[in-house]
Scaffold this motif. Sequence first.
Motif, PDB file in Angstrom:
ATOM      1  N   GLY A  26      -4.981  16.107   4.054  1.00  0.00           N
ATOM      2  CA  GLY A  26      -5.330  14.764   4.292  1.00  0.00           C
ATOM      3  C   GLY A  26      -4.189  13.779   3.598  1.00  0.00           C
ATOM      4  O   GLY A  26      -3.271  14.036   3.053  1.00  0.00           O
ATOM      5  N   VAL A  27      -4.827  12.557   3.556  1.00  0.00           N
ATOM      6  CA  VAL A  27      -3.964  11.461   2.910  1.00  0.00           C
ATOM      7  C   VAL A  27      -4.923  10.494   2.014  1.00  0.00           C
ATOM      8  O   VAL A  27      -6.172  10.153   2.583  1.00  0.00           O
ATOM      9  N   LEU A  28      -4.365  10.160   0.806  1.00  0.00           N
ATOM     10  CA  LEU A  28      -5.189   9.187   0.007  1.00  0.00           C
ATOM     11  C   LEU A  28      -4.206   7.865   0.312  1.00  0.00           C
ATOM     12  O   LEU A  28      -3.325   7.806  -0.311  1.00  0.00           O
ATOM     13  N   ARG A  29      -5.055   6.965   0.679  1.00  0.00           N
ATOM     14  CA  ARG A  29      -4.467   5.559   0.768  1.00  0.00           C
ATOM     15  C   ARG A  29      -4.696   4.651  -0.354  1.00  0.00           C
ATOM     16  O   ARG A  29      -5.882   4.184  -0.408  1.00  0.00           O
ATOM     17  N   SER A  65       0.780  -1.235   0.009  1.00  0.00           N
ATOM     18  CA  SER A  65       0.067   0.119  -0.273  1.00  0.00           C
ATOM     19  C   SER A  65       0.799   1.244   0.005  1.00  0.00           C
ATOM     20  O   SER A  65       1.947   1.264   0.016  1.00  0.00           O
ATOM     21  N   ILE A  66       0.210   2.394  -0.362  1.00  0.00           N
ATOM     22  CA  ILE A  66       1.165   3.701  -0.368  1.00  0.00           C
ATOM     23  C   ILE A  66       0.056   4.623   0.035  1.00  0.00           C
ATOM     24  O   ILE A  66      -1.114   4.637  -0.108  1.00  0.00           O
ATOM     25  N   GLU A  67       0.635   5.941   0.524  1.00  0.00           N
ATOM     26  CA  GLU A  67      -0.229   7.012   0.941  1.00  0.00           C
ATOM     27  C   GLU A  67       0.573   8.128   0.251  1.00  0.00           C
ATOM     28  O   GLU A  67       1.467   8.562   0.261  1.00  0.00           O
ATOM     29  N   ILE A  68      -0.694   8.939  -0.301  1.00  0.00           N
ATOM     30  CA  ILE A  68      -0.094  10.125  -1.167  1.00  0.00           C
ATOM     31  C   ILE A  68      -0.830  11.305  -0.066  1.00  0.00           C
ATOM     32  O   ILE A  68      -2.100  11.497  -0.095  1.00  0.00           O
ATOM     33  N   PRO A  69      -0.150  12.054   0.393  1.00  0.00           N
ATOM     34  CA  PRO A  69      -0.323  13.249   1.383  1.00  0.00           C
ATOM     35  C   PRO A  69      -0.702  14.343   0.424  1.00  0.00           C
ATOM     36  O   PRO A  69      -0.155  14.680  -0.818  1.00  0.00           O
ATOM     37  N   PHE A  70      -1.570  15.292   0.952  1.00  0.00           N
ATOM     38  CA  PHE A  70      -2.015  16.621  -0.078  1.00  0.00           C
ATOM     39  C   PHE A  70      -2.328  17.632   1.077  1.00  0.00           C
ATOM     40  O   PHE A  70      -2.622  17.449   2.295  1.00  0.00           O
ATOM     41  N   SER A  71      -2.109  18.875   0.576  1.00  0.00           N
ATOM     42  CA  SER A  71      -2.353  20.129   1.448  1.00  0.00           C
ATOM     43  C   SER A  71      -3.018  21.041   0.437  1.00  0.00           C
ATOM     44  O   SER A  71      -2.360  21.126  -0.801  1.00  0.00           O
ATOM     45  N   PHE A  72      -3.724  21.880   0.843  1.00  0.00           N
ATOM     46  CA  PHE A  72      -4.257  22.785  -0.245  1.00  0.00           C
ATOM     47  C   PHE A  72      -4.511  24.380   0.600  1.00  0.00           C
ATOM     48  O   PHE A  72      -4.861  24.295   1.945  1.00  0.00           O
ATOM     49  N   LEU A  85      -9.734   7.482   1.972  1.00  0.00           N
ATOM     50  CA  LEU A  85      -9.224   8.946   1.856  1.00  0.00           C
ATOM     51  C   LEU A  85      -9.402   9.302   3.326  1.00  0.00           C
ATOM     52  O   LEU A  85     -10.580   9.360   3.983  1.00  0.00           O
ATOM     53  N   ASN A  86      -8.296   9.720   4.141  1.00  0.00           N
ATOM     54  CA  ASN A  86      -8.218  10.153   5.572  1.00  0.00           C
ATOM     55  C   ASN A  86      -8.367  11.701   5.642  1.00  0.00           C
ATOM     56  O   ASN A  86      -7.513  12.340   5.406  1.00  0.00           O
ATOM     57  N   TRP A  87      -9.515  12.401   5.463  1.00  0.00           N
ATOM     58  CA  TRP A  87      -9.759  13.809   5.511  1.00  0.00           C
ATOM     59  C   TRP A  87     -11.183  14.045   6.069  1.00  0.00           C
ATOM     60  O   TRP A  87     -11.984  13.467   5.441  1.00  0.00           O
ATOM     61  N   THR A  88     -11.608  15.176   6.506  1.00  0.00           N
ATOM     62  CA  THR A  88     -12.660  15.626   6.911  1.00  0.00           C
ATOM     63  C   THR A  88     -12.543  17.017   6.784  1.00  0.00           C
ATOM     64  O   THR A  88     -11.577  17.964   7.009  1.00  0.00           O
ATOM     65  N   GLN A  89     -13.869  17.618   6.484  1.00  0.00           N
ATOM     66  CA  GLN A  89     -14.029  19.151   6.198  1.00  0.00           C
ATOM     67  C   GLN A  89     -14.001  19.686   7.684  1.00  0.00           C
ATOM     68  O   GLN A  89     -14.690  18.988   8.595  1.00  0.00           O
TER      69      GLN A  89
END
Length: 226
Positions: A116-119, A56-63, A107-111
């Motif tokens: 967050g992170v996409l796994r 598995s892989i996690e792609i972190p993101f921020s905006f 998807l590990n993210w909440t409004q």
Amino acid sequence: MAPLFSFPGGNHVITCILLLLLPAACLQAGNSEGSNRERPLGVNQPAQLSGVQGGSIEIPFSFYFPWELANDPQMRILWRWKGFHEEFIYNTSSRFIHEHFKNRLVLNWTQPQTSGVLRIQDLKKTDQTVYFCRVCMITRGGKEECIQSIPGTQLTITQAVRTTMQSPSIVTSAVTTVGLEDTEGQRNPSLVNLGATVGVVVGTAVLITPVCVLMVVLCWKQRPSD
């Protein structure tokens, strides 16, 4: 009331000074207005990531963005793959997941979080491509604004290294062989004694046999003739 200072052609001098100061004031105002227009917005992602096939892989993101959001901004996170304008593989609002990634995306993210992170689980060789995060939200004016990562994240999939293990029969055979080798190196005392006993018996038999034969011959000669 007379002026404190008097210059020949004073009005002309004052006019020239004002003309020199005017461009600087205009330039400062222009820069201030431009800075307001250039408030930052965008999506951050790592340029490259590498995963192992089957893992598995996690792609972190921020905006980040310059707009004031509505009371209910209805933020949405979407993901594309293969290209900036290619098909979507994930959408939080409709709970859409691409068939290729069925039961493999989390998807590990909440409004209203801005990171967050996409796994991606159970990685396949065909998962190797570029992934783009896109964020949409409703601003205070009621308009939906969207931002998306431009370079995206290049995901590379490597093949898992397989390790071979010996079967129990092979291991047992190896242990037995080693035991035999050790036995040959150090002889069993019982086997040595047995060999010596056999040697004595054979030697005795070799010595006694001629004597017995001789005694039989002598006895036969001494028999009275009829």
